[in-house]
Design an enzyme around this catalytic site. Structure first.
Site, PDB file in Angstrom:
ATOM      1  N   GLY B  29       0.787  -1.224   0.000  1.00 36.64           N
ATOM      2  CA  GLY B  29       0.000   0.000   0.000  1.00 36.64           C
ATOM      3  C   GLY B  29       0.820   1.275   0.000  1.00 36.64           C
ATOM      4  N   CYS B 262     -22.871  -6.277 -19.050  1.00 38.84           N
ATOM      5  CA  CYS B 262     -21.679  -6.542 -18.252  1.00 38.84           C
ATOM      6  C   CYS B 262     -20.552  -5.635 -18.726  1.00 38.84           C
ATOM      7  CB  CYS B 262     -21.207  -7.982 -18.428  1.00 38.84           C
ATOM      8  SG  CYS B 262     -22.280  -9.217 -17.705  1.00 38.84           S
ATOM      9  N   CYS B 268     -19.138 -11.777 -19.914  1.00 37.29           N
ATOM     10  CA  CYS B 268     -20.429 -11.774 -20.608  1.00 37.29           C
ATOM     11  C   CYS B 268     -20.414 -12.783 -21.759  1.00 37.29           C
ATOM     12  CB  CYS B 268     -20.716 -10.372 -21.134  1.00 37.29           C
ATOM     13  SG  CYS B 268     -22.447 -10.086 -21.555  1.00 37.29           S
TER      14      CYS B 268
END
Lengths: 193, 286
Positions: B29, B262, B268
């Site tokens: 992070g 989608c 999809c």
């Protein structure tokens, strides 16, 4: 002298971009998954340094990174080899970006850079040469580890102390033969029960 | 391909990026500064992600590139071609087949595996930047773990809108330490960040690299009485009928009719291939 020089020129990566990409993938996977043991190869360093440590240094070091050679691995042959293949300068422990050697020769750890509060990345990476690596011994947990992992670390208290410094601290690679494992500062280390 | 060094970048640049990636993984992070190079594409088109991918790829990798979930948009197609040409790697549109996935603003719907690497393109890596413009100050705030300002921002959202209105680039706290910008992914994707794959983030213009190792704790910031919610449009995909995927809203005519599809085109397509049919696809069949 002539012979020393010719040894220095040999043993680099055969196809540097490809060999370095494979070596880095092994190093990155090891650092991202503490305890995982990966194969890293491609370099043939002079006697006294493992293939793994040599490959790691050729992958990561260049004129921008200072290397500290611990007394047990320091030799004119190794200095010549690293200088020819990486161009990295040598430095005392407190200024080094990378340090290489056996565990005994690298300690005490407080001689290395641990980064600053605002730039914790400005810390040393230690490459610890080991007789062997195995998934036994101290229990590791933290980022990169699903539940727990085990790694044959050369010590316990030093790594626990290093983790206490987080986000500062040192990051470790352990090398043996052509194997590499890693222990970043984010990993907590517990004695095996 | 032979006219380029493998994966375009020179070796010294790759070493510099690789060192930054390793430090990024060691401090999850935290934004590691790196000497971002000029790339043969404009800033904002994924120069950070491209540099991280270039330093990560091996010749055996299979690369997938998505832009807002889609494999067939300009950005995705051109980056895929860039690496086909400069690295000679295989490319794919199937999430399952890929070993390295470079993404702009989405996490694929399919669950990623341990042997996969997800590379994010990041425009503004500093989550505090819009609250505090000075880098010297935001760096100090991160070092002191002083994130009160971010909570004030979320609180102001609640007082103005009745809920946390931030819907993308929703800030997360990584391993209880650094507050991190997950790049502008919809907050629907935030819970997926605790995944088995390695996540790398590259911001080219802002010259930052950061990382989240596998299985790292990633918590979206919230309040006890206003818990984080991963939201999406309240519809099913009009093509494949999926109710669990993130949807794009598409205006389909001048009368204001719209459809939801989608955003992950591969998800999809594979669902339609498996025989799932959505509301509008049925009409086509009929």
């Amino acid at each position: 002298m002539t012979q020393t020089q010719s040894i220095s020129f040999a043993g680099g990566f055969y196809d540097a971009p490809v060999a370095a990409s494979h070596a880095f993938r092994a190093a990155m996977t090891a650092m991202a998954r503490p305890g995982d043991i990966k194969v890293i190869e491609g370099a043939q360093p002079p006697k006294g340094l493992s293939v793994a440590a040599g490959s790691l240094l050729l992958t990561l070091c260049d004129p921008e990174t200072a290397i500290f050679l611990a007394s047990d691995v320091d030799s004119p042959e190794l200095r010549g080899w690293l200088t020819f293949h990486t161009g990295a300068p040598f430095a005392p422990a407190e200024k080094a970006d990378f340090a290489i050697g056996g565990w005994e020769a690298l300690t005490p750890l407080d001689q290395f850079k641990i980064g600053t509060a605002e730039y914790p990345d400005r810390s040393a990476t230690l490459v610890v040469e080991m007789p062997e690596l195995s998934n036994a011994g101290p229990i590791l947990s933290g980022p990169g580890i699903k539940e727990t992992a085990r790694l044959s670390l050369p010590s316990l208290t030093e790594f626990q102390g290093n983790a206490q410094l987080f986000p500062l601290g040192l990051d470790f690679f352990f090398t043996s033969g052509s194997q590499v494992a890693a222990l970043p500062r984010s990993t907590s280390v517990m004695a095996e029960d | 391909m032979s006219n380029y060094n493998f994966a375009y970048l020179d070796e010294q640049t790759k070493r510099m990026i690789r060192r930054a990636i390793l430090k990024g993984l060691a401090v999850p992070g935290y934004q590691v500064p790196f000497a971002s190079r000029e790339m043969p594409m404009p800033y904002g088109w994924g120069t950070g992600g491209v540099q991280v991918s270039a330093a990560t790829l091996t010749p055996e990798d299979t690369l997938k590139v998505i832009d807002q979930g889609a494999d067939d948009t300009t950005n995705a197609v051109s980056i895929r071609k860039f690496f086909e040409r400069t690295a000679g790697v295989e490319t794919t549109e199937e999430t399952e087949q890929a070993s390295v996935i470079q993404t702009r603003h989405r996490i694929p719907e399919a669950k990623l595996r341990e042997d996969q690497i997800l590379v994010y393109q990041v425009p503004i890596p500093e989550p505090l930047r819009f609250l505090e413009p000075r880098e010297t100050e935001t760096r100090k705030m991160h070092s002191l773990e002083e994130y009160g300002l971010m909570h004030v921002k979320l609180y102001e959202d609640i007082s103005q809108h009745g809920a946390i209105a931030t819907s993308y680039a929703y800030p997360v706290k990584v391993e209880d330490r650094y507050v991190m910008d997950p790049s502008p992914i919809p907050k629907f994707d935030n819970p997926k960040m605790e995944m088995a794959a390695i996540q790398l983030f590259g911001a080219g213009r802002e010259q930052r690299i950061y990382a989240v190792p596998p299985y790292t704790k990633v918590v979206s910031l919230d309040f006890e009485d206003y818990p984080f919610e991963a939201t999406k449009a309240e519809h099913a995909c009009d093509l494949c009928g999926a109710e669990d995927s993130y949807l794009d809203e598409v205006i389909v005519d001048d009368a204001g009719n719209r459809m939801f599809v989608c955003s992950d085109t591969d998800y999809c397509r594979s669902r339609r291939g498996a025989g799932h049919v959505g509301r509008l696809a049925q009409e086509e069949v009929a």
